[in-house]
Design an enzyme around this catalytic site. Sequence first.
Site, PDB file in Angstrom:
ATOM      1  N   ARG A 364      -4.571  -3.885  -5.399  1.00  0.00           N
ATOM      2  CA  ARG A 364      -5.038  -2.980  -6.529  1.00  0.00           C
ATOM      3  C   ARG A 364      -3.944  -1.703  -6.673  1.00  0.00           C
ATOM      4  O   ARG A 364      -4.119  -1.341  -7.953  1.00  0.00           O
ATOM      5  CB  ARG A 364      -6.424  -2.474  -6.421  1.00  0.00           C
ATOM      6  CG  ARG A 364      -7.412  -3.393  -6.636  1.00  0.00           C
ATOM      7  CD  ARG A 364      -8.793  -3.045  -6.173  1.00  0.00           C
ATOM      8  NE  ARG A 364      -9.705  -4.025  -6.134  1.00  0.00           N
ATOM      9  CZ  ARG A 364     -10.383  -4.417  -4.848  1.00  0.00           C
ATOM     10  NH1 ARG A 364     -10.149  -3.655  -4.053  1.00  0.00           N
ATOM     11  NH2 ARG A 364     -10.793  -5.442  -4.890  1.00  0.00           N
ATOM     12  N   VAL A 365      -3.264  -1.533  -5.936  1.00  0.00           N
ATOM     13  CA  VAL A 365      -2.209  -0.233  -6.116  1.00  0.00           C
ATOM     14  C   VAL A 365      -0.836  -0.701  -5.788  1.00  0.00           C
ATOM     15  O   VAL A 365       0.114   0.094  -6.079  1.00  0.00           O
ATOM     16  CB  VAL A 365      -2.700   0.768  -4.936  1.00  0.00           C
ATOM     17  CG1 VAL A 365      -3.816   1.383  -5.718  1.00  0.00           C
ATOM     18  CG2 VAL A 365      -2.419   0.632  -3.684  1.00  0.00           C
TER      19      VAL A 365
END
Length: 513
Positions: A364-365
């Site tokens: 997600r990052v």
Amino acid sequence: MVNVKEIGKDLIKKINDVRPPADDRACGKIISSGDGIIHISGLHGVKYNELLEIRGGYRALALNLEHDSVGAVLFSGEDKVGCGDFVYSTGETAHMRVGEELLGRIVDPLGQPLDGLAELTSTETRPVEFPAPAIMDRGKVNTPLQTGILAIDSMIPIGRGQRELIIGDRQTGKTAIAVDTILNQKDENVICIYVSIGQKASSLAKIVNTLRTAGALEYTSIVCSTADDPVPMQYLAPYSGCALAEYFMYRGKDVLIVYDDLSKHAVAYRTMSLLLNRPAGREAYPGDVFYLHSRLLERAAKLSEEKGGGSITAIPIVETLAGDISAYIPTNVISITDGQIYLESELFNSGVRPAVNVGLSVSRVGGSAQRASIRNISGQLRVNLAQYRELAIFMQFGSDLDAETQKMLSRGAKMTDTLKQRQYLNYSVRDMLVLLTVSQSDLVDKIPEKKIVAFNEGLLDYIRANHASLYGEIDIDKKLSEELKNKILSVAEEYINCSVGIEQSAPAAASGA
Ligand code: ATP
Ligand code: MG
């Protein structure tokens, strides 16, 4: 006649002669003992997680602070400690020994060496439990942590300061990915900490051996609790590892910490909680099992520049049963982390190793931390692979396929093969750029399907031996120029033409027509 005056004098003398007890720490008595759990009465002013000392040098950890007693778990001496023994409070919570000296060493969760090498001299310690960095102290995850594994670095990139879960059934290569990632940090200036929780001693010995042989132990520290260690040791191990990681992070260094694995950690905590008579919840885990892992993983962070810019990248591992990622611990840890790498037994057994299920894996990052060159070239990869899989399912229903579909299928299969990677074979970013460029070009049609893995390895060796300057031209932080792509392709073509092992195959499109 009794001389009252004399008796009074005597008493006063006796009172004056009374010395304070040799040990002036708070002291209590064990009122019940069993299964490594002791209950102590009369011990006041004890803190949660405080270390307690018992005669004979045995130690316990205070976990249940009740109205009239204290419940504690023993680190050792289960069969030596019994009712009536005195227990002293030490006034300090569990601490982990820290320092540069721990690199290359194997220690237990309290910082005692287990490798039989020299005694550790560092006296610096850090509390095993420590608050996570505040929001304002955190910076943006913007530097990649290269795993050296093509499938991960291209599609599920990890950034320094991120928490990326590795999840999968037993024997699906979870530890292998973590170990490969540690091996790949050799020239990356990242300190590694491998926390082993409740593993077999033999498995750990293998890992230590691998790290030592590859020269990775120099920058790696191993915090170890094996399956036969008392449960409090297994419970403390990840927090201790994290305390050691924090020591480096707050000194501005980048740290990678692997927790192998948190399922066993949760089981150790459940054992302790049930023995301490805490109420059981779902799957008999206590109610605070989410907090058990969230407070651990929140300590992984990328610090802001003002705070030194250090980072802890956490790679927790969770084992599933029959691929059930909706069980209690997996869902908890999935929701705490910034993404997961999902490994599948079916893929593993069919030879797709690392057995990453690309559809269910996500980061997600890490995307913002990915190298520009890799991001640019692997943008379409995930979509193409998904399309291939859909098509492959259709293919099962009929064999009458047109040339275009056959070509797509053949390319998809070759892409899947390109993502296969042997254990301990780490690719550099430039290697990855070459493989991704070739595998997404028309050139792959010239390589027979079963030969892709050998071709890729051969090609990289060929470039290193004959076209070393090509790597010098590649700037990994910039998009590959068309000119450079063409250069890579022409070198690949040259290799196809001159390689002996690879027979030329007719292009799939032609054969399908
Ligand atoms: P466990 O559940 O027992 O902890 P695990 O999921 O951690 O298992 P590993 O121990 O990493 O799995 O790997 C299982 C086996 O698969 C090992 O024998 C390992 O050598 C092999 N293996 C792992 N990855 C690869 C790979 N990429 N290529 C070939 N073999 C691999
Ligand atoms: Mg394992």
